[in-house]
Motif scaffolding. Structure first.
Motif, mmCIF file in Angstrom:
data_model
loop_
_atom_site.group_PDB
_atom_site.id
_atom_site.type_symbol
_atom_site.label_atom_id
_atom_site.label_comp_id
_atom_site.label_asym_id
_atom_site.label_seq_id
_atom_site.Cartn_x
_atom_site.Cartn_y
_atom_site.Cartn_z
ATOM 1 N N ARG A 50 0.865 -1.183 0.000
ATOM 2 C CA ARG A 50 0.000 0.000 0.000
ATOM 3 C C ARG A 50 0.897 1.227 0.000
ATOM 4 O O ARG A 50 2.100 1.124 0.265
ATOM 5 C CB ARG A 50 -0.955 -0.001 1.203
ATOM 6 N N PRO A 51 0.358 2.397 -0.303
ATOM 7 C CA PRO A 51 1.202 3.585 -0.423
ATOM 8 C C PRO A 51 2.050 3.813 0.831
ATOM 9 O O PRO A 51 1.545 3.750 1.957
ATOM 10 C CB PRO A 51 0.203 4.717 -0.634
ATOM 11 N N GLU A 54 0.965 6.637 3.228
ATOM 12 C CA GLU A 54 -0.180 6.212 4.052
ATOM 13 C C GLU A 54 0.305 5.385 5.246
ATOM 14 O O GLU A 54 -0.150 5.571 6.382
ATOM 15 C CB GLU A 54 -1.113 5.378 3.171
ATOM 16 N N ALA A 55 1.244 4.481 4.992
ATOM 17 C CA ALA A 55 1.789 3.643 6.067
ATOM 18 C C ALA A 55 2.568 4.484 7.080
ATOM 19 O O ALA A 55 2.486 4.259 8.294
ATOM 20 C CB ALA A 55 2.686 2.560 5.474
ATOM 21 N N ALA A 57 2.028 7.608 7.792
ATOM 22 C CA ALA A 57 1.049 8.389 8.567
ATOM 23 C C ALA A 57 0.489 7.563 9.712
ATOM 24 O O ALA A 57 0.325 8.052 10.836
ATOM 25 C CB ALA A 57 -0.072 8.866 7.649
ATOM 26 N N THR A 58 0.220 6.281 9.428
ATOM 27 C CA THR A 58 -0.305 5.382 10.460
ATOM 28 C C THR A 58 0.721 5.166 11.568
ATOM 29 O O THR A 58 0.389 5.139 12.750
ATOM 30 C CB THR A 58 -0.671 4.016 9.834
ATOM 31 N N PRO A 63 -1.054 12.174 8.871
ATOM 32 C CA PRO A 63 -0.604 12.598 7.541
ATOM 33 C C PRO A 63 0.348 13.796 7.558
ATOM 34 O O PRO A 63 1.287 13.841 6.779
ATOM 35 C CB PRO A 63 -1.912 12.950 6.825
ATOM 36 N N ARG A 67 4.020 13.842 6.002
ATOM 37 C CA ARG A 67 4.405 14.767 4.926
ATOM 38 C C ARG A 67 5.684 15.518 5.278
ATOM 39 O O ARG A 67 6.541 15.751 4.421
ATOM 40 C CB ARG A 67 3.263 15.747 4.629
ATOM 41 N N ASP A 87 5.276 9.579 -3.934
ATOM 42 C CA ASP A 87 3.921 9.385 -4.444
ATOM 43 C C ASP A 87 3.758 8.000 -5.075
ATOM 44 O O ASP A 87 2.640 7.508 -5.213
ATOM 45 C CB ASP A 87 3.578 10.466 -5.475
#
Length: 211
Positions: A50-51, A54-55, A57-58, A63, A67, A87
């Motif tokens: 998965r992106p 995203e991982a 951020a978890t 997020p 970033r 990305d």
């Protein structure tokens, strides 16, 4: 002098550190042997890619924090001529990638394999946890992709890589990259090229004095 690099192929600072070491060695006149040692930032299984953002951020508190981390790594990497395309990057378990580096080492292609893995992860959005993708990458650096796939599907080097990962923990290595010079001097982090050159020169002097 032997240089052992403890690193993970999904670690941006390891990629930056490798580039800086390559630059240091290009202007270092001593003889060196580079060995790539495995380290896993996260040994958890990855059921499906998965992106990466995203991982992150978890894992690191949302997020915005993810970033910030991504922006900093991207900016520093750009200063060293490296492009990080977060990305496209996907999360991966790197155990098999480390096995493939070991396989490539036997065939004299370790440096090329490590570089290809970093580029696959950070530039091309390739899942470096996929055995099919790994075998294809092996082919791209001049290895036999069918034999690489046979190797990955076997249990060859599984115990060896597991033992090396445990050994890294035993040495107290908790962050990467860590460069171990001459088996006893550790330099941690993606140090500047000049810092690495100075470390090489100092270790060379110390080793010469010890003999």
């Amino acid at each position: 002098m032997e240089i052992e690099i403890y690193a993970d192929v999904i670690c941006p600072w390891c990629y930056i550190g490798k580039r800086r070491l390559d630059e240091a060695l290009a202007s270092y006149e001593g003889e060196v042997t580079v060995r790539y040692r495995p380290f896993q930032l996260d040994p958890s299984p990855v059921p499906e890619p998965r992106p990466l953002v995203e991982a992150l951020a978890t894992k690191f508190g949302g997020p915005e924090r993810a970033r910030q981390m991504v922006a900093r790594a991207t900016q520093v990497a750009a200063g060293d001529g490296l492009r990080l395309d977060y990305d496209r990057a996907v999360i991966a378990n790197t155990f098999d990638a480390h096995r493939l580096v070991s396989y490539a080492t036997d065939h004299g292609r370790a440096a090329e394999m490590v570089e290809a893995l970093y580029q696959a992860h950070f530039n091309r959005g390739i899942d470096v946890g996929s055995r099919e993708a790994l075998a294809t990458l092996a082919g791209e650096v001049g290895l036999d992709p069918a034999d690489a796939r046979r190797f990955l599907d076997s249990d060859e080097r599984v115990a060896d890589i597991g033992a090396q990962l445990a050994a890294a923990q035993g040495l107290g290595i908790t962050s990467v990259p860590t460069f171990v010079l001459a088996g006893k001097y550790a330099v941690s982090g993606a140090q500047e090229t000049q810092t690495l050159l100075a470390a090489l020169a100092e270790v060379e002097q110390r080793e010469a004095a010890a003999h």
